[in-house]
Design a protein around this motif. Structure first.
Motif, mmCIF file in Angstrom:
data_model
loop_
_atom_site.group_PDB
_atom_site.id
_atom_site.type_symbol
_atom_site.label_atom_id
_atom_site.label_comp_id
_atom_site.label_asym_id
_atom_site.label_seq_id
_atom_site.Cartn_x
_atom_site.Cartn_y
_atom_site.Cartn_z
ATOM 1 N N ALA A 8 0.835 -1.199 0.000
ATOM 2 C CA ALA A 8 0.000 0.000 0.000
ATOM 3 C C ALA A 8 0.868 1.246 0.000
ATOM 4 N N ILE A 9 0.423 2.253 -0.740
ATOM 5 C CA ILE A 9 1.044 3.578 -0.752
ATOM 6 C C ILE A 9 -0.042 4.567 -0.330
ATOM 7 N N ALA A 10 0.102 5.136 0.869
ATOM 8 C CA ALA A 10 -0.963 5.983 1.418
ATOM 9 C C ALA A 10 -0.971 7.369 0.782
ATOM 10 N N THR A 85 -5.515 15.789 -7.087
ATOM 11 C CA THR A 85 -6.467 15.096 -6.214
ATOM 12 C C THR A 85 -5.722 14.126 -5.309
ATOM 13 N N ASP A 86 -6.078 14.102 -4.024
ATOM 14 C CA ASP A 86 -5.451 13.161 -3.095
ATOM 15 C C ASP A 86 -5.949 11.745 -3.362
ATOM 16 N N TYR A 87 -5.021 10.776 -3.365
ATOM 17 C CA TYR A 87 -5.440 9.382 -3.482
ATOM 18 C C TYR A 87 -4.440 8.482 -2.761
ATOM 19 N N SER A 88 -4.786 7.197 -2.623
ATOM 20 C CA SER A 88 -3.901 6.164 -2.095
ATOM 21 C C SER A 88 -4.028 4.950 -3.005
ATOM 22 N N SER A 89 -3.078 4.021 -2.916
ATOM 23 C CA SER A 89 -3.121 2.863 -3.800
ATOM 24 C C SER A 89 -2.791 1.584 -3.047
ATOM 25 N N VAL A 90 -3.432 0.488 -3.464
ATOM 26 C CA VAL A 90 -3.194 -0.835 -2.873
ATOM 27 C C VAL A 90 -2.955 -1.835 -3.999
ATOM 28 N N THR A 115 10.678 9.881 -2.242
ATOM 29 C CA THR A 115 10.533 8.438 -2.408
ATOM 30 C C THR A 115 10.362 7.779 -1.059
ATOM 31 N N THR A 116 9.734 6.607 -1.039
ATOM 32 C CA THR A 116 9.730 5.757 0.140
ATOM 33 C C THR A 116 9.415 4.327 -0.278
ATOM 34 N N ILE A 117 9.948 3.391 0.461
ATOM 35 C CA ILE A 117 9.488 2.023 0.323
ATOM 36 C C ILE A 117 8.007 2.013 0.712
ATOM 37 N N ALA A 118 7.200 1.218 0.014
ATOM 38 C CA ALA A 118 5.781 1.143 0.340
ATOM 39 C C ALA A 118 5.578 0.260 1.575
ATOM 40 N N TYR A 119 4.322 0.225 2.073
ATOM 41 C CA TYR A 119 3.985 -0.630 3.212
ATOM 42 C C TYR A 119 3.614 -2.017 2.681
#
Lengths: 122, 122, 122, 122
Positions: A8-10, A85-90, A115-119
């Motif tokens: 997930a990427i919040a 637009t704000d969003y998140s992805s799974v 950048t970041t490693i995702a969850y």
């Protein structure tokens, strides 16, 4: 073989930008997906918003022993992701993968990068 | 469903900035909170400082299957977070969520950006 | 002693840049590798691409109780990593290490920076 | 209470900079340490280099229910950390803490920022 099957990427936000610039300098948001297995990774992607139902699933394939730097800007089916637009992805994959999130913000004369490693789980 | 119930962001700092700029370019610090469950997430947020007792709890709700890009700048109850001050934040949710930390620093002509997945447990 | 033996960085991209600038300002991508053990770390590195077979293995040694800030730009054997190309990297070490990914993008007048802890297992 | 007792930051680099600028804009590297417990955190910090033995231990205390944004630039005892030099850091605490790594690079007219959650164990 290295990785997990659920990611997930919040944080998600594609800035409005001038799309006539060279592609590498247009603001974009990327999910870098690494598949080190010897099978193709079949990934379904859902996009979550602040004030409407999720979009998707989007279907993405990352071939065996390949990496895909997926630009959210390029997603079109079943629908484009709106800019500004704000969003998140799974992400759900059928084989283990590794996913890292990157944005280039090219709205101003100079670039900004994050950048970041995702969850991950599972 | 993906995520954890307890999250911490050790870095926190809202730069002093010109608040009359367009909202997207005013320096701000954000906790992006993704709730993929089919229940609303009720979250309590505590803010820790260098030299005084913690502030909070702040109550935040992220609806089912929604994302919230929470600006620390917007928190007011029980008190505003001072600008130009070091802080950290801890989130406790009643359902699993995913939290990512982002800052846009707009003090100079060009933007600087940072992000990281937060620290999670449970 | 702290760390893991297997690490992956899904994001990789060395921007084309003017290589005559001072070395610290030339765009570069770095894997910072920390070995806190009292044995040398022997690491094999594989590079994954979007559209060809992986490159490697590259052999890297980080001495006992030392850190190595490895520039991907400097890798030459068995082959150089092309600039302006998406890639990912996977590290396998014989002792636990900690790996962090950093890029300085110096293509414009101002620098952009990104970093993240890499993904780890085992 | 949230956190772990052992943390590592593999990336470390304090750029040479003009130290007469306002403190907030001088290039600096920070470890943000959050202690949510009701006991003071006694932390020992070791600094690892590319080509010499580690420096330290440095002793750092983060009071109960407080956060400390520790600037590596400010460390003096047993020795200062040289600027323009690659290093890594390892923290051991007697209570659980959360550590995040941030750098502001102020060498150019515009700022560049990076951050990541550190690597944790135990």
């Amino acid at each position: 073989m290295i990785g997990k099957k659920r990611w997930a990427i919040a944080e998600g936000y594609i800035p409005h930008d001038d799309e006539t610039k060279p592609r590498e300098f247009v603001s974009h948001e990327t999910a870098c997906i690494l598949n080190t297995t010897d099978k193709d990774a079949h990934i379904t992607l859902m996009i979550y918003f602040a004030d409407r139902d999720p979009a998707g699933p989007y279907n993405v394939t990352v071939p065996a022993k390949r990496t895909l730097h997926l630009r959210f800007n390029d997603l079109k089916d079943p629908e484009k992701i709106p800019h500004g637009t704000d969003y998140s992805s799974v992400f759900e994959s059928d084989v283990p993968v590794v996913i890292q999130h990157t944005r280039l913000d090219g709205r101003k004369a100079e670039n900004a990068l994050l950048t970041t490693i995702a969850y991950s789980e599972g």
